[in-house]
Design a protein around this motif. Sequence first.
Motif, mmCIF file in Angstrom:
data_model
loop_
_atom_site.group_PDB
_atom_site.id
_atom_site.type_symbol
_atom_site.label_atom_id
_atom_site.label_comp_id
_atom_site.label_asym_id
_atom_site.label_seq_id
_atom_site.Cartn_x
_atom_site.Cartn_y
_atom_site.Cartn_z
ATOM 1 N N ASN A 18 0.849 -1.190 0.000
ATOM 2 C CA ASN A 18 0.000 0.000 0.000
ATOM 3 C C ASN A 18 0.886 1.242 0.000
ATOM 4 O O ASN A 18 2.020 1.208 0.472
ATOM 5 C CB ASN A 18 -0.894 0.017 1.249
ATOM 6 C CG ASN A 18 -1.778 -1.206 1.338
ATOM 7 O OD1 ASN A 18 -2.729 -1.347 0.589
ATOM 8 N ND2 ASN A 18 -1.461 -2.112 2.256
ATOM 9 N N MET A 19 0.345 2.340 -0.527
ATOM 10 C CA MET A 19 1.091 3.588 -0.518
ATOM 11 C C MET A 19 1.198 4.101 0.916
ATOM 12 O O MET A 19 0.194 4.217 1.615
ATOM 13 C CB MET A 19 0.394 4.631 -1.382
ATOM 14 C CG MET A 19 0.451 4.329 -2.863
ATOM 15 S SD MET A 19 2.131 4.423 -3.518
ATOM 16 C CE MET A 19 2.384 6.190 -3.520
ATOM 17 N N THR A 20 2.406 4.389 1.366
ATOM 18 C CA THR A 20 2.605 4.886 2.725
ATOM 19 C C THR A 20 2.986 6.361 2.699
ATOM 20 O O THR A 20 3.525 6.860 1.710
ATOM 21 C CB THR A 20 3.715 4.095 3.444
ATOM 22 O OG1 THR A 20 4.979 4.356 2.799
ATOM 23 C CG2 THR A 20 3.433 2.601 3.410
ATOM 24 N N ASP A 21 2.708 7.042 3.817
ATOM 25 C CA ASP A 21 3.081 8.455 3.912
ATOM 26 C C ASP A 21 4.596 8.620 3.857
ATOM 27 O O ASP A 21 5.103 9.581 3.272
ATOM 28 C CB ASP A 21 2.544 9.045 5.216
ATOM 29 C CG ASP A 21 1.031 9.195 5.191
ATOM 30 O OD1 ASP A 21 0.445 9.128 4.102
ATOM 31 O OD2 ASP A 21 0.436 9.368 6.273
ATOM 32 N N GLY A 22 5.317 7.685 4.479
ATOM 33 C CA GLY A 22 6.779 7.772 4.471
ATOM 34 C C GLY A 22 7.351 7.702 3.075
ATOM 35 O O GLY A 22 8.271 8.446 2.726
ATOM 36 N N TYR A 23 6.782 6.831 2.241
ATOM 37 C CA TYR A 23 7.254 6.693 0.855
ATOM 38 C C TYR A 23 6.969 7.968 0.059
ATOM 39 O O TYR A 23 7.832 8.492 -0.643
ATOM 40 C CB TYR A 23 6.565 5.493 0.201
ATOM 41 C CG TYR A 23 6.852 5.344 -1.271
ATOM 42 C CD1 TYR A 23 8.117 4.998 -1.724
ATOM 43 C CD2 TYR A 23 5.845 5.557 -2.221
ATOM 44 C CE1 TYR A 23 8.381 4.868 -3.084
ATOM 45 C CE2 TYR A 23 6.096 5.425 -3.573
ATOM 46 C CZ TYR A 23 7.363 5.077 -3.999
ATOM 47 O OH TYR A 23 7.622 4.953 -5.345
ATOM 48 N N ARG A 24 5.742 8.490 0.208
ATOM 49 C CA ARG A 24 5.397 9.692 -0.554
ATOM 50 C C ARG A 24 6.148 10.919 -0.056
ATOM 51 O O ARG A 24 6.474 11.808 -0.851
ATOM 52 C CB ARG A 24 3.890 9.914 -0.508
ATOM 53 C CG ARG A 24 3.137 8.934 -1.377
ATOM 54 C CD ARG A 24 1.663 9.221 -1.460
ATOM 55 N NE ARG A 24 0.968 8.918 -0.228
ATOM 56 C CZ ARG A 24 -0.355 8.909 -0.111
ATOM 57 N NH1 ARG A 24 -1.120 9.188 -1.151
ATOM 58 N NH2 ARG A 24 -0.935 8.618 1.040
ATOM 59 N N LEU A 25 6.449 10.961 1.252
ATOM 60 C CA LEU A 25 7.254 12.066 1.773
ATOM 61 C C LEU A 25 8.627 12.095 1.121
ATOM 62 O O LEU A 25 9.173 13.166 0.832
ATOM 63 C CB LEU A 25 7.408 11.937 3.291
ATOM 64 C CG LEU A 25 6.380 12.658 4.161
ATOM 65 C CD1 LEU A 25 6.563 12.270 5.614
ATOM 66 C CD2 LEU A 25 6.484 14.171 3.993
ATOM 67 N N ARG A 26 9.179 10.908 0.909
ATOM 68 C CA ARG A 26 10.501 10.831 0.276
ATOM 69 C C ARG A 26 10.453 11.334 -1.170
ATOM 70 O O ARG A 26 11.437 11.865 -1.693
ATOM 71 C CB ARG A 26 10.989 9.375 0.304
ATOM 72 C CG ARG A 26 12.397 9.165 -0.234
ATOM 73 C CD ARG A 26 12.936 7.801 0.168
ATOM 74 N NE ARG A 26 12.215 6.721 -0.472
ATOM 75 C CZ ARG A 26 12.550 6.168 -1.636
ATOM 76 N NH1 ARG A 26 13.584 6.625 -2.308
ATOM 77 N NH2 ARG A 26 11.861 5.177 -2.142
ATOM 78 N N LEU A 27 9.281 11.194 -1.803
ATOM 79 C CA LEU A 27 9.161 11.567 -3.215
ATOM 80 C C LEU A 27 8.909 13.054 -3.427
ATOM 81 O O LEU A 27 9.127 13.566 -4.516
ATOM 82 C CB LEU A 27 8.017 10.776 -3.862
ATOM 83 C CG LEU A 27 8.134 9.249 -3.835
ATOM 84 C CD1 LEU A 27 6.961 8.627 -4.580
ATOM 85 C CD2 LEU A 27 9.449 8.774 -4.423
ATOM 86 N N VAL A 28 8.408 13.754 -2.397
ATOM 87 C CA VAL A 28 8.057 15.174 -2.572
ATOM 88 C C VAL A 28 9.047 16.075 -1.842
ATOM 89 O O VAL A 28 8.669 17.087 -1.266
ATOM 90 C CB VAL A 28 6.608 15.455 -2.089
ATOM 91 C CG1 VAL A 28 5.613 14.712 -2.945
ATOM 92 C CG2 VAL A 28 6.432 15.064 -0.613
ATOM 93 N N GLY A 29 10.308 15.709 -1.908
ATOM 94 C CA GLY A 29 11.327 16.420 -1.145
ATOM 95 C C GLY A 29 11.755 17.754 -1.723
ATOM 96 O O GLY A 29 12.494 18.499 -1.080
ATOM 97 N N ASN A 30 11.324 18.101 -2.926
ATOM 98 C CA ASN A 30 11.700 19.397 -3.495
ATOM 99 C C ASN A 30 10.509 20.005 -4.230
ATOM 100 O O ASN A 30 9.484 19.348 -4.448
ATOM 101 C CB ASN A 30 12.906 19.253 -4.441
ATOM 102 C CG ASN A 30 12.643 18.259 -5.562
ATOM 103 O OD1 ASN A 30 11.756 18.465 -6.383
ATOM 104 N ND2 ASN A 30 13.414 17.174 -5.597
ATOM 105 N N ALA A 31 10.657 21.270 -4.607
ATOM 106 C CA ALA A 31 9.542 22.010 -5.210
ATOM 107 C C ALA A 31 9.092 21.397 -6.532
ATOM 108 O O ALA A 31 7.894 21.342 -6.830
ATOM 109 C CB ALA A 31 9.957 23.470 -5.421
ATOM 110 N N LYS A 32 10.042 20.911 -7.326
ATOM 111 C CA LYS A 32 9.703 20.311 -8.609
ATOM 112 C C LYS A 32 8.863 19.053 -8.418
ATOM 113 O O LYS A 32 7.880 18.825 -9.126
ATOM 114 C CB LYS A 32 10.985 19.979 -9.376
ATOM 115 C CG LYS A 32 10.756 19.423 -10.774
ATOM 116 C CD LYS A 32 12.076 19.150 -11.465
ATOM 117 C CE LYS A 32 11.854 18.595 -12.864
ATOM 118 N NZ LYS A 32 13.134 18.282 -13.540
ATOM 119 N N ALA A 33 9.254 18.230 -7.434
ATOM 120 C CA ALA A 33 8.519 16.998 -7.155
ATOM 121 C C ALA A 33 7.130 17.301 -6.613
ATOM 122 O O ALA A 33 6.155 16.615 -6.946
ATOM 123 C CB ALA A 33 9.304 16.135 -6.173
#
Length: 381
Positions: free
Chosen positions: A177-192
């Motif tokens: 399942n999609m986890t908050d921890g995984y998505r947090l790692r993916l949105v680490g910069n403004a472009k993401a």
Amino acid sequence: GLLVWVLLVAGAVVFYVVVLRDFYGHSSGFSGIVPYMLFFVGAMVAGILLTAILLELAHALGAKVGKYVIMSVNILGLMFYKEETKRKVKFSSYDGLTGETKIYPNPKAKKEPNPTPYLLMGSLFFAIEIIAAIFLFNLMKDSEDTWTQNFAYFILTAGVTGAIIFLYNIVPFRLDNMTDGYRLRLVGNAKARKAFNDLLRTENGLAVSSETEENKSVEEVEEEIEEAEGTAFSADLAMNKVYRYLSKKDYDKAEETLDTILATRNVAKKIVLKARALKIFINIMYRNIEDVVAYCEKEIPIEDRRDFSDDGSMPCIRVYILLSGLVDKSKSECEYAINKVKKALKHTLENRVEIEKALFNETIDKVHEAHPKWGLDQHKL
């Protein structure tokens, strides 16, 4: 995913052996193992329910802080949503361990919405829950009243159950399942973060476009996909574009976009498999039977067929039906895949459901044309 579950279950077993077994040994509140096990299971259920509610409330609050509009809140399959200003409730599937809160960027926000509060707030609520459980446990465990002691261990077990869900939720990897921890790692910069929001806009664009000052259509947002290259969301954005091309029967552009996805590094395996299935689908559907057999024998190894069979997504189901019907000539395998369609559609993004149904019907027509006596046309959607 399996490793994470092994570690979490191992932690639960240690808690049971070290804490709860000792508690059962000296507690006078239970007359046998069955009441004690019911007590234990009840505490876990309470922990799951409380944690699920807190997590989605946290997501909803974090979404508001981050300047998003909440589309729906799903807690263990019970979905709360608004339709034409009326609040409604229904049972629905969800992508998450205990629930899912669907959001989209507020079109009236002056700045690009930030998903970080939406993804972090759950961890804050979890921490509060665990601290409260430990505090109440220590407050009541030494009571002279037997049932107060029992309730202390009930609270502790519920808190540990919440802690297990919390640990699963903060793992920074893609699990079942999609986890908050995984998505947090993916949105680490403004472009993401911009790419993440664009993905939400393309998935829910029809609900938002009329409110935006620029009045962008879904197509216009999808055409900006190049700006997302190099982010973890580029393949998801490209896949939305593929479905738009398929809905317009522009198969050349659809295949071109699929080639881009397949050539991109670090794309999630599930997306690669779907992209591969969609490309094969295009190449099979518009060939005659002889060419289909030759193409499949040359381009599709047995490992791919096994993956398509095991996967429960609509693209893989369709391809497996085509392979089973046109190449292997197996009616039973076609029916095996068809039986997974209902469940697959429940897990399909809403903006893709209608096109998926249309493509599925085309698939059935293709196999029915080759084997009219099989009667597969009765399964059309």
